[in-house]
Design an enzyme around this catalytic site. Sequence first.
Site, PDB file in Angstrom:
ATOM      1  CD  GLU A   1      -2.837   2.313  -3.236  1.00  0.00           C
ATOM      2  OE1 GLU A   1      -3.839   3.020  -3.279  1.00  0.00           O
ATOM      3  OE2 GLU A   1      -1.917   2.508  -2.391  1.00  0.00           O
TER       4      GLU A   1
ATOM      5  CG  HIS B   1      -1.814   1.089   1.432  1.00  0.00           C
ATOM      6  ND1 HIS B   1      -1.802   1.903   2.535  1.00  0.00           N
ATOM      7  CD2 HIS B   1      -2.817   1.551   0.635  1.00  0.00           C
ATOM      8  CE1 HIS B   1      -2.758   2.801   2.435  1.00  0.00           C
ATOM      9  NE2 HIS B   1      -3.392   2.627   1.289  1.00  0.00           N
ATOM     10  NE  ARG B   2      -1.768   5.715   1.586  1.00  0.00           N
ATOM     11  CZ  ARG B   2      -2.256   6.433   2.578  1.00  0.00           C
ATOM     12  NH1 ARG B   2      -1.461   7.230   3.267  1.00  0.00           N
ATOM     13  NH2 ARG B   2      -3.543   6.406   2.871  1.00  0.00           N
TER      14      ARG B   2
ATOM     15  CE  LYS C   1      -5.639   8.989  -3.244  1.00  0.00           C
ATOM     16  NZ  LYS C   1      -6.546   8.222  -2.384  1.00  0.00           N
TER      17      LYS C   1
ATOM     18  CD  GLU D   1      -6.813   5.339  -4.234  1.00  0.00           C
ATOM     19  OE1 GLU D   1      -6.116   4.640  -3.488  1.00  0.00           O
ATOM     20  OE2 GLU D   1      -7.621   6.190  -3.819  1.00  0.00           O
TER      21      GLU D   1
ATOM     22  CG  ASP E   1      -2.609   6.919  -3.118  1.00  0.00           C
ATOM     23  OD1 ASP E   1      -3.685   6.304  -3.223  1.00  0.00           O
ATOM     24  OD2 ASP E   1      -1.786   6.717  -2.201  1.00  0.00           O
TER      25      ASP E   1
ATOM     26  CG  ASP F   1       0.415   0.816   5.585  1.00  0.00           C
ATOM     27  OD1 ASP F   1       0.019   0.998   4.418  1.00  0.00           O
ATOM     28  OD2 ASP F   1      -0.097   1.382   6.574  1.00  0.00           O
TER      29      ASP F   1
ATOM     30  CG  HIS G   1      -3.050   9.318   0.316  1.00  0.00           C
ATOM     31  ND1 HIS G   1      -3.688  10.071   1.285  1.00  0.00           N
ATOM     32  CD2 HIS G   1      -3.865   8.258   0.068  1.00  0.00           C
ATOM     33  CE1 HIS G   1      -4.828   9.475   1.618  1.00  0.00           C
ATOM     34  NE2 HIS G   1      -4.949   8.371   0.896  1.00  0.00           N
TER      35      HIS G   1
HETATM   36  O1  G3P Z   1      -6.537   1.618  -2.989  1.00  0.00           O
HETATM   37  C1  G3P Z   1      -6.719   1.222  -1.673  1.00  0.00           C
HETATM   38  C2  G3P Z   1      -6.458   2.348  -0.701  1.00  0.00           C
HETATM   39  O2  G3P Z   1      -5.235   2.944  -1.019  1.00  0.00           O
HETATM   40  C3  G3P Z   1      -7.547   3.385  -0.714  1.00  0.00           C
HETATM   41  O3  G3P Z   1      -7.415   4.329   0.285  1.00  0.00           O
HETATM   42  O4  G3P Z   1      -6.873   6.545   1.143  1.00  0.00           O
HETATM   43  O5  G3P Z   1      -5.159   4.759   1.227  1.00  0.00           O
HETATM   44  O6  G3P Z   1      -5.761   5.784  -0.945  1.00  0.00           O
HETATM   45  P1  G3P Z   1      -6.257   5.402   0.426  1.00  0.00           P
HETATM   46 MG    MG Z   2      -4.548   4.581  -2.274  1.00  0.00          MG
END
Ligand code: G3P
Ligand code: MG
Length: 281
Positions: free
Chosen positions: A61, A34-35, A137, A135, A63, A257, A76
């Site tokens: 992933e 994640h990120r 935004k 992802e 953003d 994470d 993000h």
């Molecule tokens: O894509 C899953 C997750 O990343 C969505 O929430 O706020 O962490 O981008 P956020």
């Molecule tokens: Mg995200």
Amino acid sequence: MALLATGALGADGERPTTIEEFMTVESPTRVIAHRGFSGRAPENTLLAIREAIAIGAEMVEIDVTMTADGHVILLHDETLDRTTSGTGPPTDHTLEEIRELDAGAWFSTVFAGEKIPTLSEALQTVKGRILINIEIKPEAVDHGVVPKIASLIAEHEMHNQVIVSSFSPEALLRMKIADPEVITATLFNKDLHTGRDPLEIVLEVGSRGFNISARRLTAAMIERCHKHGIPIAVYTVNEPDEMRRLIELGVDAVFTDHPGLMLEVRAEAENRGRAGALGLF
Ligand code: G3P
Ligand code: MG
């Protein structure tokens, strides 16, 4: 889909190499960093992406949003304040200005000097090494981010390694217009989607996957998606007990994470499954 945990995956070289494989093969619960590996390195940086590759995650992933001069960058938040030395929305700054910012020191002084990457750099970093979830935004949609992302995916020839997601149905619809070949996943949006059928939500924007927070996930949603071949990915899962629960529920992927921890928990679950099948307990 991850309905049954069969076989050991996750070591380097055994990662799924295409989105098709990631989404449709019956497999253990997939591990999405994640990120980037954001538990170890500052989120949405090339360093965090490289750490995700090194640990053996199966997807990373990130953003994405836009600069004032139309470059797609990794960030993000709606502003630069939390994760960089800058302030205000990224759309108020040119790429040249954004390049001057520090995107690492907030996380640890060890990472001081790390920069905000462009999407192009991120794609170059992952190509042939790890699959990627971009992802979008929602706030970047009206700044024209969608066709720029479509062009970058085509330029890097990465249609089979990229999945695009967004909380914004508008972003996903625009992506279908910009390039129908780009595979998308819908992020459950509590304001728009609460009380609705997940299958309908996914189909109305032509998505192939459904991503939802662990807090809002229900067993009925998993059943509904799986009945129709829609993989379901859950965020953001950082606790071992929660990882175990989701593996047992049969979710197809988790965003975490801590991808190294998730790989360990998954391997334990697989070993337990094998031992159980052999009647060892
Ligand atoms: O894509 C899953 C997750 O990343 C969505 O929430 O706020 O962490 O981008 P956020
Ligand atoms: Mg995200």
